[in-house]
Every structure is written in C-alpha cells, then in structure tokens.
Design a protein around this motif. Sequence first.
Motif, PDB file in Angstrom:
ATOM      1  N   ARG A 181      47.587  35.533  92.899  1.00 20.81           N
ATOM      2  CA  ARG A 181      46.549  35.039  93.817  1.00 20.81           C
ATOM      3  C   ARG A 181      47.183  34.205  94.900  1.00 20.81           C
ATOM      4  N   ALA A 182      48.410  33.689  94.360  1.00 18.54           N
ATOM      5  CA  ALA A 182      49.148  32.660  95.544  1.00 18.54           C
ATOM      6  C   ALA A 182      49.809  33.630  96.695  1.00 18.54           C
ATOM      7  N   GLY A 183      49.876  35.048  96.401  1.00 17.22           N
ATOM      8  CA  GLY A 183      50.319  35.924  97.458  1.00 17.22           C
ATOM      9  C   GLY A 183      51.816  35.993  97.426  1.00 17.22           C
ATOM     10  N   THR A 221      58.069  45.299  86.408  1.00 18.96           N
ATOM     11  CA  THR A 221      59.135  45.253  87.706  1.00 18.96           C
ATOM     12  C   THR A 221      58.368  44.024  88.580  1.00 18.96           C
ATOM     13  N   ILE A 222      58.880  43.006  88.905  1.00  8.56           N
ATOM     14  CA  ILE A 222      58.485  42.041  89.874  1.00  8.56           C
ATOM     15  C   ILE A 222      59.019  42.207  91.010  1.00  8.56           C
ATOM     16  N   TYR A 223      58.245  42.237  92.165  1.00 10.05           N
ATOM     17  CA  TYR A 223      58.822  42.197  93.746  1.00 10.05           C
ATOM     18  C   TYR A 223      58.271  41.046  94.557  1.00 10.05           C
ATOM     19  N   THR A 224      58.983  40.756  95.381  1.00  5.54           N
ATOM     20  CA  THR A 224      58.391  39.764  96.229  1.00  5.54           C
ATOM     21  C   THR A 224      57.284  40.347  97.140  1.00  5.54           C
ATOM     22  N   ALA A 225      56.335  39.557  97.801  1.00  2.00           N
ATOM     23  CA  ALA A 225      55.220  40.269  98.438  1.00  2.00           C
ATOM     24  C   ALA A 225      56.015  40.035 100.153  1.00  2.00           C
ATOM     25  N   ALA A 283      53.030  32.468 104.040  1.00  2.00           N
ATOM     26  CA  ALA A 283      53.059  32.212 105.436  1.00  2.00           C
ATOM     27  C   ALA A 283      52.148  32.832 106.432  1.00  2.00           C
ATOM     28  N   GLN A 284      51.558  34.216 105.752  1.00  2.00           N
ATOM     29  CA  GLN A 284      50.451  34.896 106.607  1.00  2.00           C
ATOM     30  C   GLN A 284      49.147  34.172 106.215  1.00  2.00           C
ATOM     31  N   ARG A 285      48.970  33.412 105.151  1.00  2.00           N
ATOM     32  CA  ARG A 285      47.776  32.960 104.616  1.00  2.00           C
ATOM     33  C   ARG A 285      47.367  31.616 105.556  1.00  2.00           C
TER      34      ARG A 285
END
Length: 603
Positions: free
Chosen positions: A38-40, A52-56, A471-473
């Motif tokens: 939810r934090a993006g 597997t975890i990726y960065t947004a 950053a986009q939020r």
Amino acid sequence: MSMLINTRTPEGVSVVEYHADGDFVERAKFKGTLICSRAGNYLASVTEDQVTIYTAGDYSEVCTIPERGVFLSEFSNTGEFFVTLRKPFQIVTTTTTTPTTNASTPVSTPSHDSAASNDAAAASSSSSVASAGQNLKIWEAATGRLVFQSSQRQASRDAWPSVNWSSDDTVAVTLVSNNAHVYRAAGAGDDAFKRYDKLAIPNVQQVAVSPSPAGSTRRPYLASFSPEVKSNPGNAAILELPGAGAGASGSTSKDPIRRVFKSFFQAQHGSLLWNSKGSACLALATCDFDAKNQSYFGDQKLYYLAADVAAAKEPSCQVPLPKEGPVNDVAWAPSGDFFVVIAGYMPAKVTLYNEACVAKFDLGSGPYNMVRWNPYGRVFCLAGFGNLPGDVAFFEKKRDGKCYALGKVRSPAVTAEWSPDGRHLLLATTAPRMRVDNQYRVLHYHGAASASSPMFPEALLEASWVPPPPAQREALQDRPLSPGRATSLGADKAATGEAEGKGASAAVAGGNGRAEESVKKGYVPPHLRAAGATTPVAGNFSLSRDLSENKPGVIKAKSTSERPASAVPGNAGPMSAAALKNAKRAAAKAKAKAEAGTPAAIK
C-alpha cells in the motif's frame, strides 16, 4: 500523468501503463500473483515454489523468500514486513519396519517431501497423523529474513488478514485461542516479535487496529468482534492497547480495558471498519438466517462505536437505517468524517452519515450494492453489479455533507476501483464471477468512458491499480472538479438519473458504457401497442427508485418526539413477533372486560 494497472490471467501477471490519451502499454511481466504494498515501495511475485520481492518503479529484485505453497499473502502498512499463510494440512505417516539384529523397530516415514517432514513428529503406531504447523510467517521485505512464525488452524479469505498492523507497523496483533497477542514490530530492533501482551477476549473472531493520523502521539485502539454463542449475545468493543513487550518471560497476560462495548443478538459473523482518524468504528454483524423469513441471504445489522467516549453523544448504537432490508455495502470517506451506507431491499436506499452517526444527506434509492470513494474523499460512486443492471452513478461531496450528481452510466462489471489521482475509475469484468466478456475499462470521474482493453481470449482473474511509488505519490494532488459538472440533487431529479442537460445528465456515451437515455423507455405489452399506446403503464414497483420516497436532499434534524421508535437511543427498535402477539392478546382481553362492564384496570 501515467498510472499502472495490474492484470492477472492464468498465464501470469502483466503490469500495463495507462496514459491520459487512453493508450495501454505493457511495462513488465511476472509469474504467479502480484502483491503490491500500500505504501508503493515493493512488489511481490508469489508462485508455487517461492516469493520474489521487487522494488516498485525499476522492478529490481530485492530478495527471494523460500516459502512454498503460499495461499494468502500481503504487505504491512509501511511495506516493511511481508506476511505469508499456507493452508493447514496434515501429513499422513505410514509405518515401516527396519530389520535389525536384535528386534524390529518401527520407523515413521512421512508420505510428503523432506521439507514438509520437518514439521511432523515421528509416530510409532501403525498409522498416525501429524499436523504441519508454523504456516503463518512474517518476513522482512528488505532482506527476506524470517522474524515470526506461528500456527493457524484455518486459512480463509474471510478471516484474512491474520495479522493486524498499526499505521506505522510498530504494533502487530494476532489471534490465538480467544486471546489477542500484541507484539512490538517496527522500531523494536532485535526485540521485534519476541515479547507480547496477551489480552483475553472470549470467543473473539476478529480484531482491527485503529489508524493513527500523521503526527498523532496517541496510542492506537483495538476493536474486537465476538459472535453470539448459544444464549450469550455477540458483542463489539473498543479496547485500549497496552505497551507490548513488558513481560520478562516473553508474554504478559492483561485484562483488556474497554472504552466502548455493545452487545447484540443474531450475529454469527462480523467485520470491523475504522475511519482514518481512528475516532470511530463500524461493526457489521451478519447472520446466516433471517428471523423474519424475508431473505434467503440472512440478516445484517450495522453498529456504531465511538472511541472518544467523552466527546460522543452516543458512544455505541445501532445505525438507524431508513429502509428495512440487508446492508449491501458501507464505506468510510478517506477523510474519516463521513460514511455512506447502502441498505434495504431493492431498490436500496443510500444515506450519507457524519462522523457522529447522524444522517446528513439522502441520496435517494436505486439498484446499487457497492460504494467506492476516491482517495481524497471528494468524489464517490455508487454501482450495482452482480444480478443488477450495472448502473454506475458519480457524486461530489462537499465539506458540509451536501452531495451533487456528476453523471450516470450503465456499464456492467464485477469490480470497481479508483485510480491514485482520484479522477479515473477502473471497472473490470473478471472470472470466476463472469466467464464471458472479460475486460477492463477506465471511466472519468463524471462517467465518460476513457479507454477499454480488448476482450481477453482466456479468463481475466484480476485488474487493479498499482499504488504509485513514494516519489510519485507526493506529486499527486486533490485537484478541483471541472466547472459545470455538478448538479444539486435537491433541485432536480439527478439522483434518479432522470435529469437532462448539463451536470447530472446520464447521457454518457463511448466505450461499453451505454447512455442512460437508451434504457429509459420501458416495455409496452403487445396488446397495448395494438391499442396505440407508446409509453409503458406505470406499475407499483421500480428497480431504479422507490416510488414512495421523497426527493433526495439534506436530511433535517428531527426532535426526539418525531423520531421513530427504532431511532430513539436506548430503544431496541420495533417489537418482535412474540411481543406483538402478547400486546394484541392483552388489548383484546382489556376490550372484553370493558364490554362486560368491568374496568380494565381491575383484574
């Protein structure tokens, strides 16, 4: 500004970029199921073998979690932790005999693989069953390190999430055998999830931690729901959370401190909904059967609990609904100062309540069973999906609670979700609810169609917006609506979709949304058409609106003497069937005595 849409099919997951001009461009592909924080800040690709975890944003791989068979998963509120849940299963063990020089020693051999055999205890009998515990686990999203694990006997989507977090992830709450375990999580360092406080809550079925507004130093509250058991009524309560981790032995048992308590019957299941301020909570109690025998789908009741008891006039009460029937949907505004309830038999009644559970605005009635707020609480939509025609109505809410119609369109779908910028609505027709016409569509906040995807040859399982990175939020803002879009509900027939001209006009063309005017004309039977009739005969039922209701608009405050019995605080509502029967019997007995010449007061 472009936004991302997560689409899932049997072949995998695709992240599609949506542009304002209506184009869809594929950005990335993943296997399995894609879980977004939810934090993006993170994305998680969940497959049968691992997570597997990726960065947004750049989709760079962060870590891999070697957890197989994940059934349900989610990120914590800040994205610092990742929760996985496997289905509880049983390992059937068989006995084999290993020959030795002295005697035959029975050895228990699991029938599953070696990874599952670590969870089972060896058995010496001819046939035994061992439970595979530790199926609920919490991992650090940045490193993939396991920080907590426990066993959960049931894995159900209705009871998910199994871990309830505070807004900053400093508190985590789990349920274990009529107890709520309160852990210290984020910011606790090496002591995270090692010590906890145990709160005894009899028959507790669900809990929810209250949000904490930004900059608030107040400790969050805990809302709990317990169903009725035999002759004991169910209840909903707001409890104070203690400082977790005070015990030297790892746990401390404490009696919960109740701030608000409400008991009720006919409650087998429940759900808890906090507002964003953490000042009030709604408890929706459901029952599998209807005591009045008017519905096949049971009965629902909505209750209001105020966390600030001193400031609230009614700390706990049943929400006074204007129409009899089920509670189809309820949702708080993101600002936390209003909530919308869709209740009653079709056509359902829609009412806007303020934070103190006072009805402020009547939105009329219609074929609706879903309400969705945009992220800023300025605009919301009402939709009627499932076995309803698929009408979607858009409204603007002002700060004083007045609502104005923006548009109306008929666009059948299964799910609806607002975009991060709050100006676009994503509608998706997904399987298994619908096996045909699977696609997703984007509408503007006033109902005009923006773009539609091609029909999926195979099933479309999911379509949802991807939360933007931090950053986009920060660049997203609550922009005011375009001038001339809104129309007052009290001045015309906008709430029923019958307005013409600007603002509330329902003639929204384009895409798969059909103009409301194309479905206005009703059916005229053949024998009437032969007689020259061109308009349908008015009946006593309309799915689009309740013919007996007043015009929608602001709800005026009523005095206590003018309120119905069900709305008076402390009154349980209309009499039950048994009480009504006894009252009629007493009235008939008094009438008989009066006719015989005996005063009714003398027995």
